[in-house]
Design an enzyme around this catalytic site. Structure first.
Site, PDB file in Angstrom:
ATOM      1  N   ARG A  87      13.252   4.531  12.329  1.00  0.00           N
ATOM      2  CA  ARG A  87      11.953   5.207  12.377  1.00  0.00           C
ATOM      3  C   ARG A  87      11.169   4.771  13.619  1.00  0.00           C
ATOM      4  NH1 ARG A  87       9.349   5.021   6.540  1.00  0.00           N
ATOM      5  NH2 ARG A  87       8.009   6.590   7.515  1.00  0.00           N
ATOM      6  N   ASN A 125       8.060  -5.678  -1.007  1.00  0.00           N
ATOM      7  CA  ASN A 125       7.986  -4.571  -0.059  1.00  0.00           C
ATOM      8  C   ASN A 125       6.522  -4.509   0.382  1.00  0.00           C
ATOM      9  OD1 ASN A 125       7.863  -2.232   1.380  1.00  0.00           O
ATOM     10  ND2 ASN A 125       8.970  -0.977  -0.115  1.00  0.00           N
ATOM     11  N   HIS A 144      12.769  -2.626   2.004  1.00  0.00           N
ATOM     12  CA  HIS A 144      12.169  -1.353   2.404  1.00  0.00           C
ATOM     13  C   HIS A 144      13.025  -0.224   1.865  1.00  0.00           C
ATOM     14  CE1 HIS A 144       9.321  -3.414   4.894  1.00  0.00           C
ATOM     15  NE2 HIS A 144      10.317  -4.152   5.342  1.00  0.00           N
ATOM     16  N   ARG A 154       7.473   0.359  13.474  1.00  0.00           N
ATOM     17  CA  ARG A 154       8.101  -0.135  12.238  1.00  0.00           C
ATOM     18  C   ARG A 154       9.245  -1.115  12.519  1.00  0.00           C
ATOM     19  NH1 ARG A 154       5.767   3.342   8.298  1.00  0.00           N
ATOM     20  NH2 ARG A 154       5.349   5.334   9.279  1.00  0.00           N
ATOM     21  N   GLU A 184      12.823  -9.437   1.502  1.00  0.00           N
ATOM     22  CA  GLU A 184      12.051  -8.289   1.995  1.00  0.00           C
ATOM     23  C   GLU A 184      12.836  -6.999   1.729  1.00  0.00           C
ATOM     24  OE1 GLU A 184      11.937  -8.328   6.261  1.00  0.00           O
ATOM     25  OE2 GLU A 184      10.585  -6.612   6.411  1.00  0.00           O
ATOM     26  N   ALA A 219       3.201  -0.939   4.741  1.00  0.00           N
ATOM     27  CA  ALA A 219       2.657  -0.932   6.105  1.00  0.00           C
ATOM     28  C   ALA A 219       2.254  -2.326   6.584  1.00  0.00           C
ATOM     29  CB  ALA A 219       1.467   0.012   6.178  1.00  0.00           C
ATOM     30  N   ARG A 240       4.581  10.931  -1.884  1.00  0.00           N
ATOM     31  CA  ARG A 240       4.469  10.707  -0.437  1.00  0.00           C
ATOM     32  C   ARG A 240       5.828  10.893   0.250  1.00  0.00           C
ATOM     33  NH1 ARG A 240       4.637   4.285   1.133  1.00  0.00           N
ATOM     34  NH2 ARG A 240       4.116   5.153   3.169  1.00  0.00           N
ATOM     35  N   PRO A 286       0.782  -1.231   0.000  1.00  0.00           N
ATOM     36  CA  PRO A 286       0.000   0.000   0.000  1.00  0.00           C
ATOM     37  C   PRO A 286       0.819   1.289   0.000  1.00  0.00           C
ATOM     38  CG  PRO A 286      -0.122  -1.087   2.132  1.00  0.00           C
ATOM     39  CD  PRO A 286       0.519  -2.061   1.174  1.00  0.00           C
ATOM     40  N   ASN A 287       0.323   2.239  -0.748  1.00  0.00           N
ATOM     41  CA  ASN A 287       0.844   3.605  -0.840  1.00  0.00           C
ATOM     42  C   ASN A 287       2.138   3.726  -1.636  1.00  0.00           C
ATOM     43  OD1 ASN A 287      -1.246   4.854   0.816  1.00  0.00           O
ATOM     44  ND2 ASN A 287      -0.325   3.719   2.509  1.00  0.00           N
ATOM     45  N   TYR A 322      11.147   8.602   1.206  1.00  0.00           N
ATOM     46  CA  TYR A 322      11.072   7.727   0.027  1.00  0.00           C
ATOM     47  C   TYR A 322      11.651   8.330  -1.246  1.00  0.00           C
ATOM     48  CZ  TYR A 322       7.898   5.514   3.314  1.00  0.00           C
ATOM     49  OH  TYR A 322       7.367   4.937   4.441  1.00  0.00           O
TER      50      TYR A 322
END
Ligand code: DQA
Length: 142
Positions: free
Chosen positions: A106, A73, A99, A110, A97, A76, A17, A9-10, A22
């Site tokens: 962070r 990825n 990110h 997270r 995985e 969230a 964003r 998502p996102n 990012y």
């Protein structure tokens, strides 16, 4: 060899964003970067993004027999989803995985990754290059 790259998502809003986390490049830029890398490495790739947890589960399930590795990825859902963890465990396809941001630096929430234990490797904080490193890892460890 064929790799499936999944984005949660996102991530469709990359470039818009939170550029501090990012960067300014778009989702389309990410897709182009990955496609170009896979062309150079002479491997097949499919790149997908969804905002829905169940869709990610289905995409992982549908990778069976079609893909030799998954770069994911989960965004969230990394920090919440047992369903995505179970899907990765169920298909038994090597998974990395990724990110984009440095999640370790962070918020506390997270710091939890449900999927991590089912992945061969985790790459964080390397921006879009993290996806390429993940792909190279899957190629080298096929
Ligand atoms: C992310 C980190 C997650 O914590 C966040 O929810 C995202 C993106 C990353 O790529 O850095 O959406 O997975």
């Amino acid at each position: 060899m064929k790799i499936l790259v999944l984005n949660g998502p996102n991530l469709n809003l990359l470039g818009v964003r939170e550029p501090d986390h990012y960067g300014n490049s778009t989702y389309n830029d990410l897709v182009k970067l990955i496609k170009n890398h896979c062309k150079i490495k002479k491997i097949g790739v499919a790149i997908k993004q969804t905002n829905y947890e169940g869709k990610l589960v289905e995409m992982i399930q549908n990778a069976r027999g079609k893909f030799d590795g998954i770069v994911i990825n989960p965004a969230a859902y990394t920090h919440t989803s047992v369903a995505i963890l179970d899907a990765v465990k169920a298909v038994n396809i090597p998974c990395v995985e990724v990110h984009i941001s440095n999640v370790e630096e962070r918020e506390d929430f997270r710091q939890v990754s449900y999927i991590r234990s089912a992945c061969k490797k985790t790459i964080t904080g390397k921006g879009f290059d993290g996806y390429l490193e993940a792909i190279d890892y899957l190629i080298e460890n096929r």
